[in-house]
Every structure is written in C-alpha cells, then in structure tokens.
Design a protein around this motif. Structure first.
Motif, PDB file in Angstrom:
ATOM      1  N   ASP A  25       0.816  -1.205   0.000  1.00  0.00           N
ATOM      2  CA  ASP A  25       0.000   0.000   0.000  1.00  0.00           C
ATOM      3  C   ASP A  25       0.859   1.269   0.000  1.00  0.00           C
ATOM      4  OD1 ASP A  25      -2.260  -1.495  -0.069  1.00  0.00           O
ATOM      5  OD2 ASP A  25      -2.687  -1.342   2.089  1.00  0.00           O
ATOM      6  N   TRP A  26       1.943   1.231   0.774  1.00  0.00           N
ATOM      7  CA  TRP A  26       2.769   2.425   0.867  1.00  0.00           C
ATOM      8  C   TRP A  26       3.419   2.780  -0.479  1.00  0.00           C
ATOM      9  CZ3 TRP A  26       5.530   0.913   6.070  1.00  0.00           C
ATOM     10  CH2 TRP A  26       4.597   1.051   7.115  1.00  0.00           C
ATOM     11  N   LYS A  27       3.681   1.739  -1.297  1.00  0.00           N
ATOM     12  CA  LYS A  27       4.295   1.981  -2.606  1.00  0.00           C
ATOM     13  C   LYS A  27       3.278   2.442  -3.648  1.00  0.00           C
ATOM     14  CE  LYS A  27       7.927  -1.431  -1.762  1.00  0.00           C
ATOM     15  NZ  LYS A  27       8.446  -2.776  -2.121  1.00  0.00           N
ATOM     16  N   ASN A  28       1.994   2.370  -3.275  1.00  0.00           N
ATOM     17  CA  ASN A  28       0.937   2.744  -4.201  1.00  0.00           C
ATOM     18  C   ASN A  28       0.561   4.199  -3.934  1.00  0.00           C
ATOM     19  OD1 ASN A  28      -1.395   3.169  -5.653  1.00  0.00           O
ATOM     20  ND2 ASN A  28      -2.350   1.227  -5.066  1.00  0.00           N
ATOM     21  N   PRO A  29       0.828   5.111  -4.881  1.00  0.00           N
ATOM     22  CA  PRO A  29       0.539   6.536  -4.632  1.00  0.00           C
ATOM     23  C   PRO A  29      -0.942   6.831  -4.489  1.00  0.00           C
ATOM     24  CG  PRO A  29       1.108   6.172  -6.943  1.00  0.00           C
ATOM     25  CD  PRO A  29       1.389   4.886  -6.228  1.00  0.00           C
ATOM     26  N   ASN A  30      -1.788   5.868  -4.891  1.00  0.00           N
ATOM     27  CA  ASN A  30      -3.227   6.072  -4.766  1.00  0.00           C
ATOM     28  C   ASN A  30      -3.777   5.630  -3.419  1.00  0.00           C
ATOM     29  OD1 ASN A  30      -3.538   7.072  -7.426  1.00  0.00           O
ATOM     30  ND2 ASN A  30      -3.346   4.955  -8.183  1.00  0.00           N
ATOM     31  N   VAL A  31      -2.922   5.051  -2.592  1.00  0.00           N
ATOM     32  CA  VAL A  31      -3.343   4.581  -1.280  1.00  0.00           C
ATOM     33  C   VAL A  31      -2.697   5.447  -0.205  1.00  0.00           C
ATOM     34  CG1 VAL A  31      -3.296   2.640   0.340  1.00  0.00           C
ATOM     35  CG2 VAL A  31      -3.632   2.220  -2.109  1.00  0.00           C
ATOM     36  N   TYR A  32      -3.504   5.879   0.763  1.00  0.00           N
ATOM     37  CA  TYR A  32      -2.965   6.697   1.841  1.00  0.00           C
ATOM     38  C   TYR A  32      -1.929   5.902   2.632  1.00  0.00           C
ATOM     39  CZ  TYR A  32      -2.682   9.043   6.355  1.00  0.00           C
ATOM     40  OH  TYR A  32      -2.235   9.644   7.508  1.00  0.00           O
ATOM     41  N   GLN A  33      -0.824   6.521   2.921  1.00  0.00           N
ATOM     42  CA  GLN A  33       0.222   5.848   3.685  1.00  0.00           C
ATOM     43  C   GLN A  33      -0.024   6.048   5.172  1.00  0.00           C
ATOM     44  OE1 GLN A  33       4.270   6.455   2.374  1.00  0.00           O
ATOM     45  NE2 GLN A  33       5.036   6.358   4.460  1.00  0.00           N
ATOM     46  N   PRO A  34      -0.436   4.994   5.881  1.00  0.00           N
ATOM     47  CA  PRO A  34      -0.713   5.156   7.308  1.00  0.00           C
ATOM     48  C   PRO A  34       0.572   5.373   8.100  1.00  0.00           C
ATOM     49  CG  PRO A  34      -0.829   2.844   6.694  1.00  0.00           C
ATOM     50  CD  PRO A  34      -0.630   3.607   5.416  1.00  0.00           C
ATOM     51  N   LYS A  35       0.445   6.157   9.139  1.00  0.00           N
ATOM     52  CA  LYS A  35       1.568   6.352  10.039  1.00  0.00           C
ATOM     53  C   LYS A  35       1.653   5.170  11.000  1.00  0.00           C
ATOM     54  CE  LYS A  35       1.108  11.365   9.737  1.00  0.00           C
ATOM     55  NZ  LYS A  35       0.853  12.635  10.468  1.00  0.00           N
ATOM     56  N   PRO A  36       2.830   4.942  11.590  1.00  0.00           N
ATOM     57  CA  PRO A  36       2.971   3.788  12.486  1.00  0.00           C
ATOM     58  C   PRO A  36       1.944   3.752  13.612  1.00  0.00           C
ATOM     59  CG  PRO A  36       5.128   4.682  11.939  1.00  0.00           C
ATOM     60  CD  PRO A  36       4.118   5.639  11.358  1.00  0.00           C
ATOM     61  N   ASP A  37       1.623   4.934  14.192  1.00  0.00           N
ATOM     62  CA  ASP A  37       0.670   4.906  15.292  1.00  0.00           C
ATOM     63  C   ASP A  37      -0.728   4.551  14.798  1.00  0.00           C
ATOM     64  OD1 ASP A  37       0.741   7.583  14.100  1.00  0.00           O
ATOM     65  OD2 ASP A  37      -0.762   8.110  15.610  1.00  0.00           O
ATOM     66  N   GLU A  38      -1.020   4.822  13.509  1.00  0.00           N
ATOM     67  CA  GLU A  38      -2.315   4.447  12.953  1.00  0.00           C
ATOM     68  C   GLU A  38      -2.382   2.947  12.705  1.00  0.00           C
ATOM     69  OE1 GLU A  38      -3.615   8.489  10.595  1.00  0.00           O
ATOM     70  OE2 GLU A  38      -2.125   7.181   9.661  1.00  0.00           O
ATOM     71  N   VAL A  39      -1.250   2.339  12.355  1.00  0.00           N
ATOM     72  CA  VAL A  39      -1.206   0.889  12.170  1.00  0.00           C
ATOM     73  C   VAL A  39      -1.474   0.184  13.493  1.00  0.00           C
ATOM     74  CG1 VAL A  39       0.243  -1.069  11.544  1.00  0.00           C
ATOM     75  CG2 VAL A  39       0.395   1.060  10.227  1.00  0.00           C
ATOM     76  N   VAL A  40      -0.728   0.554  14.514  1.00  0.00           N
ATOM     77  CA  VAL A  40      -0.884  -0.144  15.793  1.00  0.00           C
ATOM     78  C   VAL A  40      -2.204   0.217  16.453  1.00  0.00           C
ATOM     79  CG1 VAL A  40       1.599  -0.412  16.153  1.00  0.00           C
ATOM     80  CG2 VAL A  40       0.453   1.613  17.043  1.00  0.00           C
ATOM     81  N   SER A  41      -2.714   1.423  16.209  1.00  0.00           N
ATOM     82  CA  SER A  41      -4.002   1.773  16.809  1.00  0.00           C
ATOM     83  C   SER A  41      -5.117   0.933  16.210  1.00  0.00           C
ATOM     84  CB  SER A  41      -4.305   3.265  16.629  1.00  0.00           C
ATOM     85  OG  SER A  41      -4.601   3.585  15.280  1.00  0.00           O
ATOM     86  N   GLY A  42      -5.020   0.632  14.908  1.00  0.00           N
ATOM     87  CA  GLY A  42      -6.019  -0.238  14.289  1.00  0.00           C
ATOM     88  C   GLY A  42      -5.978  -1.638  14.863  1.00  0.00           C
ATOM     89  N   LEU A  43      -4.774  -2.145  15.087  1.00  0.00           N
ATOM     90  CA  LEU A  43      -4.637  -3.458  15.720  1.00  0.00           C
ATOM     91  C   LEU A  43      -5.195  -3.433  17.140  1.00  0.00           C
ATOM     92  CD1 LEU A  43      -0.996  -4.289  14.536  1.00  0.00           C
ATOM     93  CD2 LEU A  43      -3.085  -5.415  13.742  1.00  0.00           C
ATOM     94  N   PHE A  44      -4.988  -2.323  17.825  1.00  0.00           N
ATOM     95  CA  PHE A  44      -5.466  -2.192  19.204  1.00  0.00           C
ATOM     96  C   PHE A  44      -6.986  -2.178  19.256  1.00  0.00           C
ATOM     97  CE2 PHE A  44      -6.581   0.668  22.817  1.00  0.00           C
ATOM     98  CZ  PHE A  44      -6.152  -0.158  23.843  1.00  0.00           C
ATOM     99  N   VAL A  45      -7.628  -1.478  18.325  1.00  0.00           N
ATOM    100  CA  VAL A  45      -9.090  -1.449  18.287  1.00  0.00           C
ATOM    101  C   VAL A  45      -9.644  -2.857  18.146  1.00  0.00           C
ATOM    102  CG1 VAL A  45     -11.099  -0.729  16.951  1.00  0.00           C
ATOM    103  CG2 VAL A  45      -9.290   0.902  17.412  1.00  0.00           C
ATOM    104  N   HIS A  46      -9.057  -3.633  17.249  1.00  0.00           N
ATOM    105  CA  HIS A  46      -9.516  -5.015  17.070  1.00  0.00           C
ATOM    106  C   HIS A  46      -9.324  -5.815  18.341  1.00  0.00           C
ATOM    107  CE1 HIS A  46      -9.266  -9.261  15.782  1.00  0.00           C
ATOM    108  NE2 HIS A  46     -10.220  -8.909  14.959  1.00  0.00           N
ATOM    109  N   LEU A  47      -8.222  -5.574  19.036  1.00  0.00           N
ATOM    110  CA  LEU A  47      -7.962  -6.280  20.288  1.00  0.00           C
ATOM    111  C   LEU A  47      -9.031  -5.947  21.321  1.00  0.00           C
ATOM    112  CD1 LEU A  47      -5.839  -8.128  21.644  1.00  0.00           C
ATOM    113  CD2 LEU A  47      -4.684  -6.068  22.419  1.00  0.00           C
ATOM    114  N   GLN A  48      -9.434  -4.680  21.406  1.00  0.00           N
ATOM    115  CA  GLN A  48     -10.485  -4.288  22.348  1.00  0.00           C
ATOM    116  C   GLN A  48     -11.826  -4.925  21.996  1.00  0.00           C
ATOM    117  OE1 GLN A  48      -9.967   0.125  22.206  1.00  0.00           O
ATOM    118  NE2 GLN A  48      -9.960  -0.043  24.424  1.00  0.00           N
TER     119      GLN A  48
END
Length: 618
Positions: A25-48
């Motif tokens: 996704d990060w190599k695709n200019p049409n896809v928003y590049q998430p920041k590291p805290d957004e990656v782990v926050s998404g994983l955290f939401v699923h964990l909750q």
C-alpha cells in the motif's frame, strides 16, 4: 480447534502478511500511507473488540444450551427448570455419572478458552513487534498502544489461569522469534508478574501520554473503544484489575499483595466503567449470524431462571414484591409473575436445587403438577410461542408477565436492551474493598460494612441504569412497563435497605459468615452478566453456599448430590501438539484439583448447604 503449534506459528506469518500488505500500500501513490501509530491503533481497536470483551453470542448460546450441563447451572448462577423424570436422568447420567463427558461436551467452549487466549490476543504480538521497529517521535506516538495491549493480554491471561491453573505464558506470543513449543508456567509466578506489570504500566501511562503529539492524541481518542483516550480512566481501570488480582491470591500470598494493594486503592474508578456496543455485527434478536451475549441470552432464555441462592436474597419477604422489605434491585433484575397483569401484585419465585419441588408452585395445591406448557409457551421474550421467530410481535411482554410463575432474569435488562458492555463497576470495587478491609489486607478508609453498604447503593444505581436503556421489547401496556422497566426506588428506600445488609454483615459471627453475605452480594450484583467471575470467586471462597441437588427420575434418584468442578481440563490437543511440556503438568490436569489460589484451609470446605433453602414439598 486450532492447535497451540498453529497458534504460535501464526504470529510470524501474520506479521509478515501485515508488513507485506503495508509495504504494498505504501508503494501505491493512490493509497494513503498510514503512520505507524495508525497501524498499531487499528490493531489495538480489534484487540479491544475481540470476543473476550464482546462476550460472543456463539459461546453463550452453547454455555447455556445444554439443560443438564451448562456451567451457569452447575454454579447456580442461572437455572433451567426441570420437572420431568427424563431430565433428572440426564442430569444424573451426564453431570454426575460421567464427569469427563460433562466437561468435554456442553462445556467444551470453556476448554476452548485456553486456545482462544492465544488466538484472540494475536494482535498483542503484532503490536509489540511493530512498535519494536520504531524510534523517536514515531515510538512516542505508538508505544501507548503496546502498553495497553499488554494490559488486555494480562487480564485475559489471568482469566485463563483461573480456569486451567498452569498455562504457557512467559514464552507465549514469541512465534516471530521461532519459539513454538512453550512450557507451562507456574500460575503463582504468572499472577505476580502480571500484578507487577500492572503497577509499572499504571505508573508510566501519564508520562507516555504526555510525550504524544496532539495529532496522535486525537487518533488515540478516536481509536480507544473503552475510554476515548482518557488516560486517567485507564490508570483507574488498571488499579481495579490490580485490586481484583491481589485479592484473588491474597489467601496464598498475603505478604506479596499487601504493599501492592496499599498503592492500588489510592486511585480506583470513581464511576461505572461501561461502554456502548461497538459498531460490529451485534444482533441481539433475529436470525442472521454473529451477535453478542444478548443474542445468546435471547435464544436460550429458558435457561435463565433465577436460582434460589439469588432469589431468596433479593425477595426476602412474601412472594409479592414489597418495596420496604425486598432488595430494591429485584424488579430490575427479575421478571415477576403478574397473574392479573397489575404492577402492584407481582410475585417472584426462584428455582430450587431440590428439583422435585420445581414441579409445584406455592400458588397451586402441593400435589398439582405445573402444566408443562403454561410457561414454555411464553419462555422466549420475542413471542407468544416457544417456536416463534417473530422479532417484534404485538405485546409479547404483556404475555410474558402473565405466563410464567417462576422468575427469569428481566428480559428488558438482559436480553432486549441496548445493554452497555461491562468493563468494571463501582459496586464490584466496593465488594473487593470490603474483603480487603475485612481481612486487614490494607487500610481502605472505611469499614468492611460501610463498603458493603456502598456496594448495595452503587449496584442499585447500576442495574436501574442498565434497565433504562433503549430496548427492543416492542409495545407494552402501561402496567407491564411498570413491571419490566420500573422506576428506581427513592434514595431513602435504597439507603435503608443498604443499611439492613450492612447490619446483617456486621452482626455475622465470624469472618466466614461475613464472607457468605459478601459473596451473596457479589452473586446478586454480577449475576449472569459476569458469570465467570462469580464462578471463580465461588471456587476461591466457597461462598455463597449452593443448594444440594435432589432429583428423582423414573430410574434415577439423586439426593444431596454435591459434585463441584474445581478447574477445567486442558484441551486434548495439548497432548498431541505440546506433549513434552504438557506431560509436566499432566498430573494436575484433573477436574477436582483446586486452582493454586484456593487457601489450604478452604480446600476441604463444602460448597453446598446441608439442604435446600426452601424445604422440599411433599
């Protein structure tokens, strides 16, 4: 079932898959590049949002579904009403005659909790590995998710210990390091390690939060399902978990827990911690797949009659509800029987452990059996027929209050409402503090009796709050609304009753008698909503005393049967997938082997009263 080897192997593969997808996704200019805290926050939401917190519908359907084998019935938190010889024979054969069958069939979902600790906590390992790659500002913005993921993992770890005793813990979630076959760790050491981790993270959180950028704080507030980014509430929640965990092992590790308790009780929750159902497939009623605990209750509602060990402690006078005598929580917790449909003549009947007695009701001649259809036809709250799948029929609740003489958990409170999901409550904190004060584990600033008083008041507030939520019950007559969505009694009524319970507690002859009253209050407050906590506390304290099982069938007679499960056996897959390590704990893998936190002076205490609370009828 997923095997432990597979569970641990999944972590590196999930990590690689996650990283590969992010790279793509990060190599695709049409896809928003998430920041590291957004990656782990998404994983955290699923964990909750995972099933341990959601209390998954499928689990609860099966926990409640077997008439003779459900764990909530075994521990007398809820009950099915038996009135046939065939039922008694099933109970005798399966429950008392074949313990192994009992543990491996209807309660098979409980042993599955061992494996689900590792599967449902997968995101903890992913968050840990992701955060480990960060530094500088990126680390500062993301590390809070790892700390809180550790808290959630630890909470579930201790719940798993409470069911199985020894579990793989210290080397678990290390598949990315090539560690696949992990030893079973000493449960005491797991508890101590978790408690110390609670302390450390609670002390670190404010400074960790302070280092986050404003943008990352906003992300955290959006992603945090529980507390919306309120770090102070997280600290209070962690301290509440510390309080609970310390009390759990206080009978076997008093010297360890006393200084910890003295710190934890300085900053405990100041309000009930609940949260609205997250945006997930949460069907409470209907036929589509998925859902949460309310749907399990809904589809197995006939299993949710209230046992006498709860009912006789909340309906303390005559059968009819008496506001000056009975527990003010009674109408919010239970659905009463109103033969006339009038709110001023509602009667409440519990279910006895003497099951022959349940064929009869005091409103009928003692020799007249209850017609089987008189209650079953209205036992589902969604319709007038036990076979009905109608979602919102006309006036179903009017039928319910007239149909069944014995009391079920109030369907509006537990089944048909937008019931908030439970994290912690003030009343549970009060009851924990009451035990701390009673046993001199730390100074709480109040007597144990005062904490009991607080618990009754706060529990009453809690259950009327839950009962007042929007519901799916459909149209009701005004009289039925008064019965099922009652107004909370005045503060004076509640305080008077709380003082009565405090007085009874303080007048009890000794610590054991006081613990009986304290644990009765825990059963009343947590009830079916937190059934696993009631089950665990019962095994730890041997309170409240249960009713012996008396059940006479056509070919089977049980009188004062008193079998109790001390722990659940590990999944049979452990013998195959991790036998070298399992063999080291195999000798303790017995249903009658107490969990390590049961004090030696309690191990031989009886779980059961000498006879049913109400004398058996002829």
């Amino acid at each position: 079932m997923r095997k432990l080897l597979y569970l641990l192997l999944t972590i590196p593969f999930l990590t690689l898959s996650c990283n590969e997808e992010l790279d793509r996704d990060w190599k695709n200019p049409n896809v928003y590049q998430p920041k590291p805290d957004e990656v782990v926050s998404g994983l955290f939401v699923h964990l909750q949002k995972n099933r341990f917190w959601m209390k998954d519908y499928g689990e609860w359907y099966w926990y409640l579904s077997s008439w003779d084998q459900g764990f909530t019935q075994t521990f007398q938190i809820s009950s099915y009403v038996p009135y046939s010889g065939a039922y008694c024979e099933l109970w005798a054969d399966d429950h008392y005659g074949d313990v192994e069958n009992f543990l491996s069939t209807a309660n098979g979902n409980i042993p599955a909790k061992f494996e689900r600790f590792y599967t449902d906590m997968n995101n903890y390992g992913l968050i840990r590995d992701e955060v480990a790659t960060l530094s500088g500002a990126e680390y500062d913005d993301a590390v809070i998710y790892f700390k809180l993921a550790t808290i959630l993992k630890d909470v579930i770890a201790l719940q798993t210990v409470d069911l199985f005793n020894s579990i793989p813990y210290f080397n678990a979630f290390k598949g990315s390091e090539g560690i696949f076959f992990t030893p079973y760790d000493d449960p005491m050491e797991i508890y101590k390690s978790v408690i110390e981790e609670y302390q450390t993270i609670a002390s670190e959180l404010p400074a960790i939060y302070g280092k986050m950028s404003d943008l990352s704080k906003n992300t955290f507030a959006r992603q945090d399902v529980f507390f919306k980014g309120d770090v102070e509430k997280w600290v209070e929640y962690i301290n509440a978990q510390t309080l609970k965990s310390c009390i759990r092992i206080s009978g076997v590790a008093a010297d360890f827990v006393k200084p910890v308790l003295s710190e934890a009780i300085k900053n405990l929750p100041a309000s009930d911690f609940t949260f609205a159902s997250p945006q997930v497939n949460e069907n409470r009623i209907g036929t589509s797949a998925g859902g949460i605990i309310q749907r399990g209750f809904y589809e197995q509602y006939y299993q949710l009659s209230i046992p006498d060990i709860i009912m006789t402690r909340i309906n303390r006078g005559r059968d009819v509800y008496e506001i000056e005598t009975d527990d003010p929580r009674l109408p919010a917790l239970a659905i009463g029987y109103a033969e006339t449909g009038k709110a001023d003549s509602v009667e409440y009947y519990g279910v006895s452990g003497n099951w022959d007695r349940n064929k009869y009701l005091r409103t009928l001649p003692v020799d007249q059996a209850l017609p089987i259809d008189s209650c079953r036809r209205n036992v589902y709250p969604q319709g007038a027929s036990a076979q009905s799948n109608a979602i919102r029929p006309t006036l179903p609740m009017d039928n319910m209050v007239r149909a069944c003489r014995w009391s079920y958990y109030n369907p509006v409170t537990f089944v048909l409402s937008e019931t908030p999901l439970y994290i912690f409550s003030l009343a549970e904190v009060d009851l924990l503090l009451a035990e701390v004060s009673l046993k001199g584990l730390a100074s709480t600033g109040k007597s144990a009796g005062q904490h009991i008083n607080d618990a009754v008041v706060h529990s009453t507030d809690f259950w009327y709050m839950v009962n007042s939520q929007s519901n799916y019950a459909g149209d009701m007559s005004e009289e039925t609304k008064k019965i099922l969505t009652p107004a909370k009694p005045s503060a004076g009524v509640v305080e008077k009753y709380a003082t009565t319970i405090q007085s009874e507690f303080e007048s009890a002859a000794n610590v054991d008698d006081k613990m009986e009253i304290l644990m009765q209050q825990k059963y009343i407050h947590l009830n079916i909503m937190e059934a696993f906590e009631c089950m665990t506390e019962l095994r730890r304290t041997r309170h409240p005393r249960l009713e012996p099982i008396t059940c006479t069938g056509s070919s089977t007679k049980l009188e004062n049967a008193t079998m109790m499960i001390e722990r659940f056996k590990l999944p049979t897959s452990e013998r195959t997938n991790n036998f070298d390590e399992y063999s080291k704990v195999m000798a303790d893998d017995l249903w009658g082997k107490p969990i390590f936190w049961v004090p030696q002076d309690k191990i031989n205490d009886k779980y059961f009263l000498p006879r049913a609370i109400k004398d058996p009828l002829p």
